[in-house]
Motif scaffolding. Sequence first.
Motif, PDB file in Angstrom:
ATOM      1  N   THR A  33       0.817  -1.215   0.000  1.00  0.00           N
ATOM      2  CA  THR A  33       0.000   0.000   0.000  1.00  0.00           C
ATOM      3  C   THR A  33       0.850   1.264   0.000  1.00  0.00           C
ATOM      4  OG1 THR A  33      -0.207  -0.127   2.410  1.00  0.00           O
ATOM      5  CG2 THR A  33      -1.986  -1.094   1.098  1.00  0.00           C
ATOM      6  N   MET A  34       2.025   1.235   0.652  1.00  0.00           N
ATOM      7  CA  MET A  34       2.896   2.411   0.641  1.00  0.00           C
ATOM      8  C   MET A  34       3.360   2.722  -0.775  1.00  0.00           C
ATOM      9  SD  MET A  34       3.192   3.710   3.655  1.00  0.00           S
ATOM     10  CE  MET A  34       2.935   3.272   5.375  1.00  0.00           C
ATOM     11  N   SER A  37       0.391   4.298  -2.778  1.00  0.00           N
ATOM     12  CA  SER A  37      -0.434   5.171  -1.928  1.00  0.00           C
ATOM     13  C   SER A  37      -1.217   6.219  -2.719  1.00  0.00           C
ATOM     14  CB  SER A  37       0.449   5.871  -0.887  1.00  0.00           C
ATOM     15  OG  SER A  37       1.502   6.567  -1.528  1.00  0.00           O
ATOM     16  N   ILE A  40      -4.374   4.718  -4.020  1.00  0.00           N
ATOM     17  CA  ILE A  40      -5.295   4.430  -2.923  1.00  0.00           C
ATOM     18  C   ILE A  40      -5.977   5.708  -2.446  1.00  0.00           C
ATOM     19  CG2 ILE A  40      -5.437   3.649  -0.521  1.00  0.00           C
ATOM     20  CD1 ILE A  40      -3.095   1.737  -1.186  1.00  0.00           C
ATOM     21  N   MET A  41      -5.197   6.749  -2.221  1.00  0.00           N
ATOM     22  CA  MET A  41      -5.752   7.983  -1.662  1.00  0.00           C
ATOM     23  C   MET A  41      -6.638   8.724  -2.657  1.00  0.00           C
ATOM     24  SD  MET A  41      -4.724   7.705   1.342  1.00  0.00           S
ATOM     25  CE  MET A  41      -5.484   9.219   1.927  1.00  0.00           C
ATOM     26  N   ARG A  47      -9.771   3.090  -1.479  1.00  0.00           N
ATOM     27  CA  ARG A  47      -9.317   3.498  -0.148  1.00  0.00           C
ATOM     28  C   ARG A  47     -10.143   2.823   0.942  1.00  0.00           C
ATOM     29  NH1 ARG A  47      -9.385   9.153  -0.347  1.00  0.00           N
ATOM     30  NH2 ARG A  47     -11.529   9.208   0.399  1.00  0.00           N
ATOM     31  N   SER A  51      -8.660   0.162   3.537  1.00  0.00           N
ATOM     32  CA  SER A  51      -8.742   0.499   4.958  1.00  0.00           C
ATOM     33  C   SER A  51      -9.386  -0.639   5.750  1.00  0.00           C
ATOM     34  CB  SER A  51      -9.536   1.797   5.157  1.00  0.00           C
ATOM     35  OG  SER A  51     -10.907   1.607   4.859  1.00  0.00           O
ATOM     36  N   ASN A  90       1.342  11.938  -0.448  1.00  0.00           N
ATOM     37  CA  ASN A  90       0.297  10.926  -0.363  1.00  0.00           C
ATOM     38  C   ASN A  90       0.702   9.770   0.547  1.00  0.00           C
ATOM     39  OD1 ASN A  90      -1.811  11.986  -1.982  1.00  0.00           O
ATOM     40  ND2 ASN A  90      -0.662  11.503  -3.822  1.00  0.00           N
ATOM     41  N   ARG A  93       0.152  10.944   4.009  1.00  0.00           N
ATOM     42  CA  ARG A  93      -1.283  10.923   4.333  1.00  0.00           C
ATOM     43  C   ARG A  93      -1.716   9.506   4.687  1.00  0.00           C
ATOM     44  NH1 ARG A  93      -1.692  14.195  -0.723  1.00  0.00           N
ATOM     45  NH2 ARG A  93      -1.615  16.378  -0.077  1.00  0.00           N
ATOM     46  N   TRP A  94      -1.197   8.561   3.924  1.00  0.00           N
ATOM     47  CA  TRP A  94      -1.544   7.164   4.204  1.00  0.00           C
ATOM     48  C   TRP A  94      -0.945   6.707   5.530  1.00  0.00           C
ATOM     49  CZ3 TRP A  94      -4.991   3.835   3.670  1.00  0.00           C
ATOM     50  CH2 TRP A  94      -4.767   2.477   3.836  1.00  0.00           C
ATOM     51  N   PHE A  97      -3.118   7.913   8.268  1.00  0.00           N
ATOM     52  CA  PHE A  97      -4.298   7.052   8.431  1.00  0.00           C
ATOM     53  C   PHE A  97      -3.942   5.757   9.167  1.00  0.00           C
ATOM     54  CE2 PHE A  97      -8.132   4.840   7.652  1.00  0.00           C
ATOM     55  CZ  PHE A  97      -7.767   3.545   7.310  1.00  0.00           C
ATOM     56  N   CYS A  98      -2.815   5.138   8.763  1.00  0.00           N
ATOM     57  CA  CYS A  98      -2.397   3.884   9.395  1.00  0.00           C
ATOM     58  C   CYS A  98      -2.143   4.070  10.890  1.00  0.00           C
ATOM     59  CB  CYS A  98      -1.133   3.348   8.724  1.00  0.00           C
ATOM     60  SG  CYS A  98      -1.368   2.801   7.025  1.00  0.00           S
TER      61      CYS A  98
END
Length: 374
Positions: A33-34, A37, A40-41, A47, A51, A90, A93-94, A97-98
Amino acid sequence: MEALLELFCAPSIPSVNVTELKKANFAQLLEKTMISSSEIMNTGSLRKEVSNYMTNSLNNKSHSVSNTRRTVQQILDAAINTRHNEKEKNVLRWVQFCVDTCLSQQVGATTANNSDQVKPTKKKQEKKKEKEDDDDADSIGYHVIGASDDDYVPSDSIDDDDDQQVPSSPPAKKKTEKDDKKKKPTTTKKKKEEDQPPFIQPNAGAKAVVSYFSSSHPVAASEKNGLASGHFIKSYFFPSKESFNAFTSVLNSAQKTIDVCVFSLTDDDVADVLIAAKKRNVTIRIITDNQQAAGVGADAERLQKDHGIPYKTDHTTGYMHNKFAVVDSKTLINGSFNWSKGARFKNRENIIITNLPYCIQEFQAQFDALWEEF
């Protein structure tokens, strides 16, 4: 200028493979996911789906304070290994969230600790106990598979669409004031166990193990029980935080070697202990069952690929059903306990921890013979 740098300096980003994410363990989920990202975002439905995978994966990890800190560090390490510029934003930002998802697991525990400062009424105590029972059941994160560890399948391999249910706690019995008073010491003990530090510090060595058992469990090291001075043997039973702490503490004590021979290795917390030992230059070898090693959620292959910890399997139709470890050729862990969260939280299991020399020599010889055979 930033757009030009991003266009000409950054390689193309692979698209997210949702099927791979669905089967990924926590470390793999972070890695995949990194890298992707931005996609995803910028994709609402993706997303949301990712999640959900992240939340489910976190639910399968223990949420002690120390483990949450390791989890957060794991997230940050994954972010550091990715790119910069707009994509970096981004990624961050991810990461945000994590981290938020991870730390949210701690909110309930913190709230419960704060509420202990005010003496609750009897009715509130009953509601609180019912909520704790529900929380414990939810934190297990394992589906009902079978009565035997031969039937065990890592929870990560179960399709989320099957909508199977986590085992729930039995219906609460009507409590009397007498029952409530009896339960209070148990609740207090549980909270102490939850926050207790490792019994033996990392890299402490075999002498520290002997010192711990001699001082904390004198009966286990008593000459009256036929044990020579400096020797001990202690039994532990699961499910129990104290038993798991003793188990990981002995693994943590390793200075030179850890030889692991275990049917199932799927507990990420145990894997983290082995990874930390490897980083201290401890030599680790793992033997596990070939069918279990091929299952989704199994850690042996990941530990070899990502951390250089070698493993071997039996490649037979029968089970490689041993469950023991020899630490520094000085301490033995042996019993029914599989190194999986299913066993840790759900099963009635046992281990013994001992430093009896002849016993250790026999287990070490068996490990070496199996390593040579496989």
